[in-house]
Enzyme design. Structure first.
Site, PDB file in Angstrom:
ATOM      1  N   LYS A  36       0.870  -1.168   0.000  1.00  0.00           N
ATOM      2  CA  LYS A  36       0.000   0.000   0.000  1.00  0.00           C
ATOM      3  C   LYS A  36       0.909   1.220   0.000  1.00  0.00           C
ATOM      4  CE  LYS A  36      -4.526   0.996   0.798  1.00  0.00           C
ATOM      5  NZ  LYS A  36      -5.764   0.261   0.551  1.00  0.00           N
ATOM      6  N   GLY A  84     -25.310   2.628   4.928  1.00  0.00           N
ATOM      7  CA  GLY A  84     -24.483   3.277   3.904  1.00  0.00           C
ATOM      8  C   GLY A  84     -24.926   2.859   2.514  1.00  0.00           C
ATOM      9  N   GLY A 118     -23.972   3.937  -0.448  1.00  0.00           N
ATOM     10  CA  GLY A 118     -23.053   4.530  -1.422  1.00  0.00           C
ATOM     11  C   GLY A 118     -22.936   3.609  -2.623  1.00  0.00           C
ATOM     12  N   LYS A 119     -21.759   3.644  -3.242  1.00  0.00           N
ATOM     13  CA  LYS A 119     -21.559   2.847  -4.462  1.00  0.00           C
ATOM     14  C   LYS A 119     -21.809   1.366  -4.187  1.00  0.00           C
ATOM     15  CE  LYS A 119     -17.396   4.623  -5.127  1.00  0.00           C
ATOM     16  NZ  LYS A 119     -17.368   5.701  -4.118  1.00  0.00           N
ATOM     17  N   VAL A 120     -21.232   0.850  -3.091  1.00  0.00           N
ATOM     18  CA  VAL A 120     -21.392  -0.578  -2.791  1.00  0.00           C
ATOM     19  C   VAL A 120     -22.784  -0.875  -2.239  1.00  0.00           C
ATOM     20  CG1 VAL A 120     -20.493  -2.539  -1.482  1.00  0.00           C
ATOM     21  CG2 VAL A 120     -18.914  -0.803  -2.307  1.00  0.00           C
ATOM     22  N   GLY A 121     -23.230  -0.057  -1.294  1.00  0.00           N
ATOM     23  CA  GLY A 121     -24.521  -0.292  -0.634  1.00  0.00           C
ATOM     24  C   GLY A 121     -25.681  -0.365  -1.619  1.00  0.00           C
TER      25      GLY A 121
HETATM   26  N1  LIG Z   1     -15.869   0.629  -3.531  1.00  0.00           N
HETATM   27  C1  LIG Z   1     -15.179  -0.473  -3.379  1.00  0.00           C
HETATM   28  O1  LIG Z   1     -14.849  -1.175  -4.332  1.00  0.00           O
HETATM   29  C2  LIG Z   1     -14.802  -0.938  -2.005  1.00  0.00           C
HETATM   30  C3  LIG Z   1     -13.944  -2.063  -1.884  1.00  0.00           C
HETATM   31  C4  LIG Z   1     -13.622  -2.532  -0.609  1.00  0.00           C
HETATM   32  C5  LIG Z   1     -14.098  -1.847   0.510  1.00  0.00           C
HETATM   33  N2  LIG Z   1     -14.890  -0.743   0.353  1.00  0.00           N
HETATM   34  C6  LIG Z   1     -15.362  -0.069   1.564  1.00  0.00           C
HETATM   35  O2  LIG Z   1     -16.788  -0.110   1.602  1.00  0.00           O
HETATM   36  C7  LIG Z   1     -17.304   1.086   2.167  1.00  0.00           C
HETATM   37  C8  LIG Z   1     -18.272   1.744   1.193  1.00  0.00           C
HETATM   38  O3  LIG Z   1     -17.597   2.038   0.003  1.00  0.00           O
HETATM   39  P1  LIG Z   1     -18.298   2.876  -1.180  1.00  0.00           P
HETATM   40  O4  LIG Z   1     -17.391   2.784  -2.330  1.00  0.00           O
HETATM   41  O5  LIG Z   1     -19.708   2.456  -1.308  1.00  0.00           O
HETATM   42  O6  LIG Z   1     -18.216   4.336  -0.552  1.00  0.00           O
HETATM   43  P2  LIG Z   1     -19.178   5.570  -0.839  1.00  0.00           P
HETATM   44  O7  LIG Z   1     -18.431   6.769  -0.360  1.00  0.00           O
HETATM   45  O8  LIG Z   1     -19.704   5.528  -2.230  1.00  0.00           O
HETATM   46  O9  LIG Z   1     -20.425   5.290   0.125  1.00  0.00           O
HETATM   47  C9  LIG Z   1     -20.423   5.450   1.517  1.00  0.00           C
HETATM   48  C10 LIG Z   1     -21.849   5.833   1.906  1.00  0.00           C
HETATM   49  O10 LIG Z   1     -21.935   5.821   3.339  1.00  0.00           O
HETATM   50  C11 LIG Z   1     -22.665   6.964   3.750  1.00  0.00           C
HETATM   51  N3  LIG Z   1     -22.317   7.247   5.142  1.00  0.00           N
HETATM   52  C12 LIG Z   1     -21.225   7.904   5.634  1.00  0.00           C
HETATM   53  N4  LIG Z   1     -21.274   7.958   6.976  1.00  0.00           N
HETATM   54  C13 LIG Z   1     -22.405   7.298   7.346  1.00  0.00           C
HETATM   55  C14 LIG Z   1     -23.007   7.017   8.596  1.00  0.00           C
HETATM   56  N5  LIG Z   1     -22.448   7.399   9.738  1.00  0.00           N
HETATM   57  N6  LIG Z   1     -24.178   6.325   8.604  1.00  0.00           N
HETATM   58  C15 LIG Z   1     -24.767   5.927   7.453  1.00  0.00           C
HETATM   59  N7  LIG Z   1     -24.228   6.174   6.230  1.00  0.00           N
HETATM   60  C16 LIG Z   1     -23.080   6.855   6.180  1.00  0.00           C
HETATM   61  C17 LIG Z   1     -22.278   8.043   2.769  1.00  0.00           C
HETATM   62  O11 LIG Z   1     -23.229   9.095   2.747  1.00  0.00           O
HETATM   63  C18 LIG Z   1     -22.246   7.246   1.456  1.00  0.00           C
HETATM   64  O12 LIG Z   1     -23.514   7.225   0.828  1.00  0.00           O
HETATM   65  C19 LIG Z   1     -16.072   1.921   2.546  1.00  0.00           C
HETATM   66  O13 LIG Z   1     -15.730   1.645   3.876  1.00  0.00           O
HETATM   67  C20 LIG Z   1     -15.010   1.392   1.618  1.00  0.00           C
HETATM   68  O14 LIG Z   1     -13.713   1.568   2.154  1.00  0.00           O
HETATM   69  C21 LIG Z   1     -15.256  -0.294  -0.858  1.00  0.00           C
END
Ligand SMILES: NC(=O)c1ccc[n+]([C@@H]2O[C@H](COP(=O)([O-])OP(=O)(O)OC[C@H]3O[C@@H](n4cnc5c(N)ncnc54)[C@H](O)[C@@H]3O)[C@@H](O)[C@H]2O)c1
Length: 360
Positions: free
Chosen positions: A83, A183, A185-188
């Protein structure tokens, strides 16, 4: 914390290589951490973050690179763990010259380390870094990249959750279960789609009103609750932390009603010992770095020339890996997080050892 492995210093990290990189003109200050190349070149993203101190930056890169070695090992990749961190404010300090200077340092390692995106760096940044190094992945689709990694991250989390459901309820499905997604976001968002398709009842929360509006418009059947604390204390079967790290802490675990925790967020356990607290309460925790490996699987596939179906197949195997870890945890009487670490260490030792067979 000492970097060199030592029997006298219990906090020694045992990293293979840690490289400090500086380019005064562009303001680049980066640290590249290589924990292990036992399985192949080290792969892990570049975090661009305004650390309070150099010590904080070093601490983060050591932790993150170690975590990547374990994640890549369990994802079945022929890649070690590394990393990098760039110490600075991505909004103020990021420039073409800084990213390209960074790319030249990555190149100077001759392929021992492959970089990709992380917090504060994006696909477009990797395209700039790639102008100076061939050891970069997570690039834009126009440059042969895999694009948004959240697609396979969500798919892998869903597979891990299915394996956990099988372990607890006897059947690898979330049909009829209440799953709390914290959450959107993209993954959720992708995860919610998989869960609904599987027949689960989804409860969701997010701090961003736009995400709430999205779920209300797309899936009106989803119950929206106000905050993760309310979700955790509600009547859910599965808790899927998909926002920030530290979702499982001393306040959350005692009130958690879910029988399974499986989500995308990195570093869900707020501190060491939480895994034991969860196990004592009869909560099955599917380790975050096991179930969220779909993203790294996706960017790793790009190194061979991206093929979505091949990458998806590999992410689907997160089901088998999670199942194996849960069985091992039962057999050895340890929490799944400990079993996962053991399995990763076993693969690094078993496969890494093969390099000692002389070829010519
Ligand atoms: N995107 C990937 O490929 C990937 C891979 C491995 C791990 N992750 C992990 O998964 C998680 C989500 O990733 P993502 O890409 O969806 O991120 P993202 O930033 O698109 O989504 C995160 C979401 O969480 C919400 N959020 C923030 N604080 C919050 C809270 N206290 N309560 C409820 N919701 C809250 C945000 O508003 C946002 O909609 C992160 O921890 C990231 O490190 C992501």
């Amino acid at each position: 914390m000492g970097v060199f492995a030592s029997t006298e210093d219990p906090d020694s990290t045992g990293h293979e290589q840690v490289v400090f990189c500086q380019d005064k003109q562009s303001g680049l200050k980066a640290i590249i951490g290589i924990y292990s190349t036992a399985l192949g070149p080290a792969l892990g993203g570049t975090r661009f973050y305004p650390y309070a101190s150099e010590a904080d930056a070093l601490h983060d890169v050591l932790e993150l690179s170690r975590g990547m070695a374990y994640k890549n090992a369990l994802a079945g990749l022929d890649l070690g763990g590394g990393k990098a961190v760039i110490w600075g404010d991505p909004d103020k300090d990021k420039s073409e010259s800084l990213l390209r200077a960074y790319g030249r340092f990555v190149q100077s390692l001759g392929g021992r380390y492959y970089t990709a995106c992380d917090v504060g760096t994006y696909v477009a940044d990797m395209d700039v870094v790639a102008r100076e190094t061939s050891f970069v992945t997570g690039r834009s689709v126009e440059h042969g990249g895999a694009g948004d990694s959240s697609v396979l991250t969500a798919w892998g989390v869903f597979q891990g959750m299915r394996a956990a459901a099988e372990h607890v309820w006897g059947s690898p499905t979330l049909a009829g279960r209440r799953v709390g997604v914290a959450g959107l976001g993209k993954v959720g968002k992708h995860l919610t789609a998989h869960l609904i398709e599987d027949g689960a009842a989804v409860v969701a929360t997010d701090v961003d009103q736009r995400a709430i509006e999205w779920v209300r418009a797309t899936y009106p059947q989803v119950d929206v609750v106000n905050g993760a604390a309310a979700m955790v204390a509600s009547d859910i079967d599965v808790y899927a932390p998909c926002a920030l790290g530290g979702a499982l802490d001393d306040d959350t675990v005692p009130v958690l009603r879910a029988k399974v925790v499986a989500g995308a967020a990195n570093n869900q356990l707020a501190h060491a010992g939480i895994e034991k607290l969860l196990a004592d309460r009869g909560v099955l925790y599917a380790p975050d770095y096991v179930v969220n490996a779909g993203g790294v699987i996706q960017v790793a596939d790009e190194i061979e020339g991206f093929n979505f179906e091949r990458a998806k197949l590999r992410a689907t195997r997160i089901f088998d890996t999670t199942r194996e870890i849960l069985q091992l945890a039962d057999a050895e009487g340890v929490p799944p997080a400990v079993a996962a670490d053991r399995l990763a260490e076993r693969r690094m030792a078993d496969i890494g050892r093969l390099r000692t067979i002389h070829l010519r």
